[in-house]
Design a protein around this motif. Structure first.
Motif, mmCIF file in Angstrom:
data_model
loop_
_atom_site.group_PDB
_atom_site.id
_atom_site.type_symbol
_atom_site.label_atom_id
_atom_site.label_comp_id
_atom_site.label_asym_id
_atom_site.label_seq_id
_atom_site.Cartn_x
_atom_site.Cartn_y
_atom_site.Cartn_z
ATOM 1 N N ASN A 31 0.808 -1.219 0.000
ATOM 2 C CA ASN A 31 0.000 0.000 0.000
ATOM 3 C C ASN A 31 0.841 1.269 0.000
ATOM 4 O OD1 ASN A 31 -2.428 -1.454 0.006
ATOM 5 N ND2 ASN A 31 -2.287 -1.722 2.214
ATOM 6 N N ALA A 32 2.151 1.106 0.002
ATOM 7 C CA ALA A 32 3.086 2.228 -0.110
ATOM 8 C C ALA A 32 4.070 1.890 -1.219
ATOM 9 C CB ALA A 32 3.822 2.457 1.210
ATOM 10 N N PRO A 33 4.726 2.901 -1.788
ATOM 11 C CA PRO A 33 5.675 2.629 -2.872
ATOM 12 C C PRO A 33 6.793 1.687 -2.437
ATOM 13 C CG PRO A 33 5.237 4.973 -2.703
ATOM 14 C CD PRO A 33 4.619 4.330 -1.498
ATOM 15 N N LYS A 34 7.191 0.834 -3.354
ATOM 16 C CA LYS A 34 8.343 -0.034 -3.129
ATOM 17 C C LYS A 34 9.594 0.836 -2.995
ATOM 18 C CE LYS A 34 6.267 -4.053 -4.135
ATOM 19 N NZ LYS A 34 5.285 -4.248 -3.116
ATOM 20 N N ALA A 35 10.558 0.373 -2.251
ATOM 21 C CA ALA A 35 11.824 1.086 -2.117
ATOM 22 C C ALA A 35 12.478 1.238 -3.489
ATOM 23 C CB ALA A 35 12.745 0.342 -1.166
ATOM 24 N N ILE A 36 13.070 2.403 -3.727
ATOM 25 C CA ILE A 36 13.746 2.631 -5.010
ATOM 26 C C ILE A 36 15.257 2.489 -4.855
ATOM 27 C CG2 ILE A 36 11.889 4.005 -6.008
ATOM 28 C CD1 ILE A 36 13.447 6.549 -5.311
ATOM 29 N N GLY A 37 15.657 1.820 -3.801
ATOM 30 C CA GLY A 37 17.068 1.581 -3.534
ATOM 31 C C GLY A 37 17.209 0.442 -2.544
ATOM 32 N N PRO A 38 18.427 0.226 -2.039
ATOM 33 C CA PRO A 38 18.680 -0.878 -1.124
ATOM 34 C C PRO A 38 18.310 -0.522 0.320
ATOM 35 C CG PRO A 38 20.730 0.217 -1.635
ATOM 36 C CD PRO A 38 19.659 0.896 -2.447
ATOM 37 N N TYR A 39 17.008 -0.395 0.585
ATOM 38 C CA TYR A 39 16.527 -0.080 1.928
ATOM 39 C C TYR A 39 15.119 -0.635 2.100
ATOM 40 C CZ TYR A 39 14.288 3.764 -0.627
ATOM 41 O OH TYR A 39 13.560 4.504 -1.531
ATOM 42 N N SER A 40 14.667 -0.683 3.345
ATOM 43 C CA SER A 40 13.330 -1.166 3.689
ATOM 44 C C SER A 40 12.395 0.021 3.884
ATOM 45 C CB SER A 40 13.384 -1.972 4.988
ATOM 46 O OG SER A 40 14.225 -3.089 4.839
ATOM 47 N N GLN A 41 11.091 -0.211 3.734
ATOM 48 C CA GLN A 41 10.120 0.859 3.989
ATOM 49 C C GLN A 41 10.191 1.303 5.447
ATOM 50 O OE1 GLN A 41 6.625 -1.242 2.648
ATOM 51 N NE2 GLN A 41 6.543 -0.068 0.748
ATOM 52 N N ALA A 42 10.386 0.354 6.352
ATOM 53 C CA ALA A 42 10.542 0.668 7.773
ATOM 54 C C ALA A 42 11.202 -0.509 8.467
ATOM 55 C CB ALA A 42 9.201 0.985 8.419
ATOM 56 N N MET A 45 5.978 9.383 -9.834
ATOM 57 C CA MET A 45 5.702 10.632 -9.117
ATOM 58 C C MET A 45 4.296 11.104 -9.462
ATOM 59 S SD MET A 45 8.151 11.943 -7.203
ATOM 60 C CE MET A 45 7.727 13.664 -7.210
ATOM 61 N N ILE A 46 3.591 11.621 -8.452
ATOM 62 C CA ILE A 46 2.281 12.204 -8.723
ATOM 63 C C ILE A 46 2.478 13.622 -9.242
ATOM 64 C CG2 ILE A 46 1.183 10.812 -6.930
ATOM 65 C CD1 ILE A 46 0.903 13.670 -5.435
ATOM 66 N N GLY A 47 1.484 14.153 -9.922
ATOM 67 C CA GLY A 47 1.517 15.545 -10.334
ATOM 68 C C GLY A 47 0.991 16.410 -9.206
ATOM 69 N N GLY A 48 0.930 17.685 -9.461
ATOM 70 C CA GLY A 48 0.323 18.590 -8.493
ATOM 71 C C GLY A 48 1.317 19.442 -7.750
ATOM 72 N N ASP A 49 0.727 20.306 -6.939
ATOM 73 C CA ASP A 49 1.515 21.279 -6.176
ATOM 74 C C ASP A 49 2.063 20.648 -4.901
ATOM 75 O OD1 ASP A 49 -0.710 21.041 -4.536
ATOM 76 O OD2 ASP A 49 -1.364 23.125 -4.778
ATOM 77 N N ILE A 50 2.695 21.466 -4.078
ATOM 78 C CA ILE A 50 3.321 20.970 -2.848
ATOM 79 C C ILE A 50 2.283 20.360 -1.910
ATOM 80 C CG2 ILE A 50 3.258 23.211 -1.693
ATOM 81 C CD1 ILE A 50 6.006 20.499 -1.346
ATOM 82 N N THR A 51 1.067 20.895 -1.886
ATOM 83 C CA THR A 51 0.024 20.347 -1.017
ATOM 84 C C THR A 51 -0.325 18.920 -1.439
ATOM 85 O OG1 THR A 51 -0.848 22.547 -0.520
ATOM 86 C CG2 THR A 51 -2.347 20.679 -0.193
ATOM 87 N N ALA A 52 -0.511 18.700 -2.721
ATOM 88 C CA ALA A 52 -0.813 17.354 -3.222
ATOM 89 C C ALA A 52 0.356 16.414 -2.957
ATOM 90 C CB ALA A 52 -1.131 17.403 -4.716
ATOM 91 N N GLN A 53 1.573 16.892 -3.175
ATOM 92 C CA GLN A 53 2.743 16.047 -2.937
ATOM 93 C C GLN A 53 2.866 15.688 -1.456
ATOM 94 O OE1 GLN A 53 6.527 16.853 -4.682
ATOM 95 N NE2 GLN A 53 5.688 17.207 -6.715
ATOM 96 N N ALA A 54 2.661 16.659 -0.576
ATOM 97 C CA ALA A 54 2.771 16.393 0.867
ATOM 98 C C ALA A 54 1.694 15.405 1.314
ATOM 99 C CB ALA A 54 2.679 17.697 1.659
ATOM 100 N N ARG A 55 0.474 15.549 0.815
ATOM 101 C CA ARG A 55 -0.587 14.594 1.179
ATOM 102 C C ARG A 55 -0.225 13.177 0.736
ATOM 103 N NH1 ARG A 55 -4.760 18.557 -0.104
ATOM 104 N NH2 ARG A 55 -5.349 19.410 1.918
ATOM 105 N N ARG A 56 0.299 13.041 -0.473
ATOM 106 C CA ARG A 56 0.686 11.709 -0.951
ATOM 107 C C ARG A 56 1.767 11.123 -0.046
ATOM 108 N NH1 ARG A 56 -1.956 8.218 -2.835
ATOM 109 N NH2 ARG A 56 -1.041 7.169 -1.076
ATOM 110 N N VAL A 57 2.733 11.946 0.360
ATOM 111 C CA VAL A 57 3.801 11.488 1.245
ATOM 112 C C VAL A 57 3.219 10.981 2.562
ATOM 113 C CG1 VAL A 57 5.725 12.308 2.669
ATOM 114 C CG2 VAL A 57 5.661 12.867 0.241
ATOM 115 N N PHE A 58 2.318 11.763 3.178
ATOM 116 C CA PHE A 58 1.746 11.344 4.460
ATOM 117 C C PHE A 58 0.836 10.125 4.302
ATOM 118 C CE2 PHE A 58 3.239 15.530 5.924
ATOM 119 C CZ PHE A 58 3.888 15.118 7.089
ATOM 120 N N GLU A 59 0.165 9.985 3.164
ATOM 121 C CA GLU A 59 -0.633 8.780 2.923
ATOM 122 C C GLU A 59 0.277 7.562 2.762
ATOM 123 O OE1 GLU A 59 -3.974 8.169 3.129
ATOM 124 O OE2 GLU A 59 -3.982 10.196 3.970
ATOM 125 N N ASN A 60 1.404 7.736 2.083
ATOM 126 C CA ASN A 60 2.368 6.643 1.970
ATOM 127 C C ASN A 60 2.885 6.244 3.353
ATOM 128 O OD1 ASN A 60 2.072 6.725 -0.816
ATOM 129 N ND2 ASN A 60 4.005 7.792 -1.173
#
Length: 127
Positions: free
Chosen positions: A10-21, A43-58
């Motif tokens: 339900n969150a993006p896969k790691a894009i490098g050699p690391y774990s989600q948590a 990457m999603i489109g949109g402004d900083i508000t949309a990007q920040a929401r996606r980050v917190f949802e991830n």
């Protein structure tokens, strides 16, 4: 002390050699999340508000996979490519947290992976 790797589709896969948590004892450390769509890895489109929401949802998806919630967050690390977006990210953060708020650092950076404007990581303590 043993480490437990936290992972969710339900969150993006790691894009490098690391774990989600990673959980060590009662502490959970999330890797930084950028505004990637978990279903496409893009990457999603949109402004900083949309990007920040996606980050917190991830981040919500990752911490829920650990059996935790935003109420368990002790520290937030925010990385911005433009500190002029500080107030907008504060407004989004306020949608996810309630008092007493966690400790936080906000750091201006030259760039972030994939051209993201914001990245956030968390430290949670349970129990």
């Amino acid at each position: 002390m043993s480490r437990t790797i936290i992972a969710t589709d339900n969150a993006p896969k790691a894009i490098g050699p690391y774990s989600q948590a990673v959980q060590v004892g009662n502490t959970i450390y999330t890797s930084g999340q950028i505004p990637l769509d978990p279903s496409t890895g893009e990457m999603i489109g949109g402004d900083i508000t949309a990007q920040a929401r996606r980050v917190f949802e991830n981040l919500r998806a990752v911490i829920e996979a650990a059996g935790a919630s935003f109420d368990d967050v002790a520290r937030v690390g925010i990385y911005l490519t433009d500190l002029g977006n500080f107030a907008a990210v504060n407004a989004v953060m306020a949608e996810y947290f309630r008092e007493p708020y966690p400790a936080r650092s906000t750091i201006g950076v030259a760039s972030l992976p994939r051209g993201a404007q914001v990245e956030v990581d968390l430290v949670l303590v349970r129990g």
